[in-house]
Design a protein around this motif. Structure first.
Motif, PDB file in Angstrom:
ATOM      1  N   ASP A 179       0.833  -1.202   0.000  1.00  0.00           N
ATOM      2  CA  ASP A 179       0.000   0.000   0.000  1.00  0.00           C
ATOM      3  C   ASP A 179       0.870   1.254   0.000  1.00  0.00           C
ATOM      4  O   ASP A 179       1.919   1.299   0.654  1.00  0.00           O
ATOM      5  N   ALA A 180       0.423   2.262  -0.708  1.00  0.00           N
ATOM      6  CA  ALA A 180       1.056   3.577  -0.663  1.00  0.00           C
ATOM      7  C   ALA A 180       0.381   4.402   0.429  1.00  0.00           C
ATOM      8  O   ALA A 180      -0.848   4.469   0.495  1.00  0.00           O
ATOM      9  N   VAL A 181       1.195   5.011   1.290  1.00  0.00           N
ATOM     10  CA  VAL A 181       0.680   5.709   2.464  1.00  0.00           C
ATOM     11  C   VAL A 181       1.257   7.116   2.531  1.00  0.00           C
ATOM     12  O   VAL A 181       2.450   7.322   2.269  1.00  0.00           O
ATOM     13  N   ALA A 182       0.411   8.072   2.898  1.00  0.00           N
ATOM     14  CA  ALA A 182       0.854   9.427   3.234  1.00  0.00           C
ATOM     15  C   ALA A 182       0.432   9.732   4.659  1.00  0.00           C
ATOM     16  O   ALA A 182      -0.675   9.374   5.076  1.00  0.00           O
ATOM     17  N   VAL A 183       1.322  10.378   5.399  1.00  0.00           N
ATOM     18  CA  VAL A 183       1.050  10.753   6.784  1.00  0.00           C
ATOM     19  C   VAL A 183       1.270  12.252   6.896  1.00  0.00           C
ATOM     20  O   VAL A 183       2.386  12.747   6.683  1.00  0.00           O
ATOM     21  N   ILE A 184       0.209  12.988   7.238  1.00  0.00           N
ATOM     22  CA  ILE A 184       0.270  14.447   7.297  1.00  0.00           C
ATOM     23  C   ILE A 184       0.229  14.895   8.749  1.00  0.00           C
ATOM     24  O   ILE A 184      -0.749  14.663   9.461  1.00  0.00           O
ATOM     25  N   GLY A 185       1.312  15.521   9.204  1.00  0.00           N
ATOM     26  CA  GLY A 185       1.440  15.945  10.590  1.00  0.00           C
ATOM     27  C   GLY A 185       2.332  14.986  11.345  1.00  0.00           C
ATOM     28  O   GLY A 185       1.950  13.842  11.589  1.00  0.00           O
ATOM     29  N   LEU A 186       3.531  15.434  11.742  1.00  0.00           N
ATOM     30  CA  LEU A 186       4.551  14.526  12.267  1.00  0.00           C
ATOM     31  C   LEU A 186       4.914  14.828  13.714  1.00  0.00           C
ATOM     32  O   LEU A 186       6.084  14.995  14.065  1.00  0.00           O
ATOM     33  N   GLY A 187       3.883  14.884  14.564  1.00  0.00           N
ATOM     34  CA  GLY A 187       4.134  14.872  15.997  1.00  0.00           C
ATOM     35  C   GLY A 187       4.334  13.439  16.447  1.00  0.00           C
ATOM     36  O   GLY A 187       4.619  12.534  15.658  1.00  0.00           O
ATOM     37  N   GLY A 188       4.151  13.186  17.750  1.00  0.00           N
ATOM     38  CA  GLY A 188       4.336  11.843  18.268  1.00  0.00           C
ATOM     39  C   GLY A 188       3.407  10.829  17.637  1.00  0.00           C
ATOM     40  O   GLY A 188       3.811   9.706  17.308  1.00  0.00           O
ATOM     41  N   VAL A 189       2.141  11.207  17.442  1.00  0.00           N
ATOM     42  CA  VAL A 189       1.178  10.286  16.830  1.00  0.00           C
ATOM     43  C   VAL A 189       1.516  10.063  15.359  1.00  0.00           C
ATOM     44  O   VAL A 189       1.530   8.919  14.874  1.00  0.00           O
ATOM     45  N   GLY A 190       1.786  11.134  14.624  1.00  0.00           N
ATOM     46  CA  GLY A 190       2.097  11.001  13.211  1.00  0.00           C
ATOM     47  C   GLY A 190       3.321  10.143  12.964  1.00  0.00           C
ATOM     48  O   GLY A 190       3.341   9.298  12.053  1.00  0.00           O
ATOM     49  N   LEU A 191       4.361  10.301  13.774  1.00  0.00           N
ATOM     50  CA  LEU A 191       5.560   9.475  13.621  1.00  0.00           C
ATOM     51  C   LEU A 191       5.267   8.022  13.979  1.00  0.00           C
ATOM     52  O   LEU A 191       5.850   7.106  13.384  1.00  0.00           O
TER      53      LEU A 191
END
Length: 358
Positions: A179-191
């Motif tokens: 799967d191709a994934v994008a994660v927007i917002g890299l605080g503790g939860v995003g990381l």
């Protein structure tokens, strides 16, 4: 004892002396050893949520059981525990359907517990915990035993950021290899989402943030690509995904603007999972034709669609055997007196997770 207390919305919190009650029936007293500074704590201070003040902040923590009330057999004195800010009742309609993360008995932003030492005013605690404090008195079902060899700073993060992020990938979205994934917002939860997506075999894992300083954190967590959140984001994502967009986009900032970014970055028939908690007046607008034509799924992930009693011990074992590395998630270690500065860094979008060590 000392705790980080907010007196009103928009007022900087400060460390104060507080008085907590002795544990009653079905309650336990816990000495906090480590507590994470979460964006939800910032939401309690800046008015996004509506708690009752004065309020002890904090809900992501681990510690040692100091005392137990009558009828408590879940834990014993000296047990190492992680706090659970959404303990399910196991009796409501949602719990009966196997959806304890939606339990009807949880969700209040604050509950009364204790008093302030300065003026004796009734005190409230965040999400039933108030964990940015030297000690807490909480419901027995709000503590989850973990192995004593698990470091406290790692155990603390399991209680919110890690369980939320990994659960969003594994249980809410069901990411599979390729799967191709994008994660927007890299605080503790995003990381945490980035790390879980990579562990699930996603490729590419595209990490997105407003700050270029998050690049190294994202790569350390497992991202294959890092993009700045700007007007070229949609085109850049599609360039990396054969022109289609990602199969899964995870929005971890809790803003209408970034939810729309996630929507546009997702392919037709893909899934947008909102992990961040936003404000009630921040409205997301999507065109009716776009919704029909795109066939995308838009949903939220509450507490990672997880059952903490089941999932948290599993994550603890994964940390101990090395299959989960929480090192990239911790950017600062501070004392309780430095907790207000940690909240300020979070408000500016700096770093990953700040951990307060007691």
């Amino acid at each position: 004892m000392r705790a980080l207390v907010a007196r009103a919305a928009g007022t900087p919190p400060r460390v104060e002396e507080i008085v907590l009650p002795a544990p009653g029936p079905a309650q336990v007293r816990v000495a906090i050893r480590a507590a994470g500074v979460c964006h939800s704590d910032l939401s309690m201070v800046n008015g996004t949520l509506a708690p009752t003040y004065p309020l002890v902040l904090g809900h992501e923590a681990a510690g040692v059981v100091l005392a137990v009330g009558a009828d408590v057999d879940r834990v014993r004195l000296g047990d190492h525990v992680v706090l659970n800010w959404a303990p399910p009742c196991r009796q409501c309609w949602y719990c009966g359907r196997g959806e304890p993360w939606l339990c009807a008995a949880t969700g209040a932003p604050s509950v009364p517990s204790g008093s302030t030492d300065a003026d004796g005013a009734p005190l409230h605690v965040t999400l039933g915990l108030g964990a940015l404090a030297e000690e807490v008195v909480v419901a027995a079902n709000a503590v989850i035993p973990v192995p004593a060899e698990l470091p406290f700073e790692a155990a603390a993060l399991l209680g919110c950021a890690v369980l939320t992020g990994i659960g969003a990938v594994r249980r809410t979205a069901g990411v599979v290899p390729g799967d191709a994934v994008a994660v927007i917002g890299l605080g503790g939860v995003g990381l945490s989402v980035v790390a879980a997506a990579r562990a699930a075999g996603a490729d590419p894992v595209i990490a997105v943030d407003l700050s270029a300083a998050k690049r190294d954190l994202a790569v350390a967590a497992g991202a294959t690509d890092f993009l700045l959140s700007d007007d070229t984001l949609n085109r850049s994502v599609r360039t990396r995904t054969g022109g289609r967009g990602v199969d899964h986009a995870f929005e971890c900032a809790g803003r209408a603007a970034t939810i729309r970014l996630a929507w546009r970055a997702t392919r037709r028939g893909g899934q947008v999972t909102v992990v961040g908690m936003g404000g009630k007046d921040d409205v997301v607008e999507l065109g009716a034709l776009d919704i029909f034509h795109s066939a995308r799924i838009l949903r939220s992930s509450v507490y990672g669609s997880s059952d903490p009693d089941r999932d948290l011990p599993e994550l603890a074992r994964a940390v101990l055997d090395g299959s989960i590395d929480l090192g990239p998630l911790i950017s600062d270690r501070s004392t309780l007196d430095e907790a207000p500065a940690a909240l300020d860094r979070m408000a500016r979008g700096e770093g990953a997770r700040s951990v307060i060590l007691f």
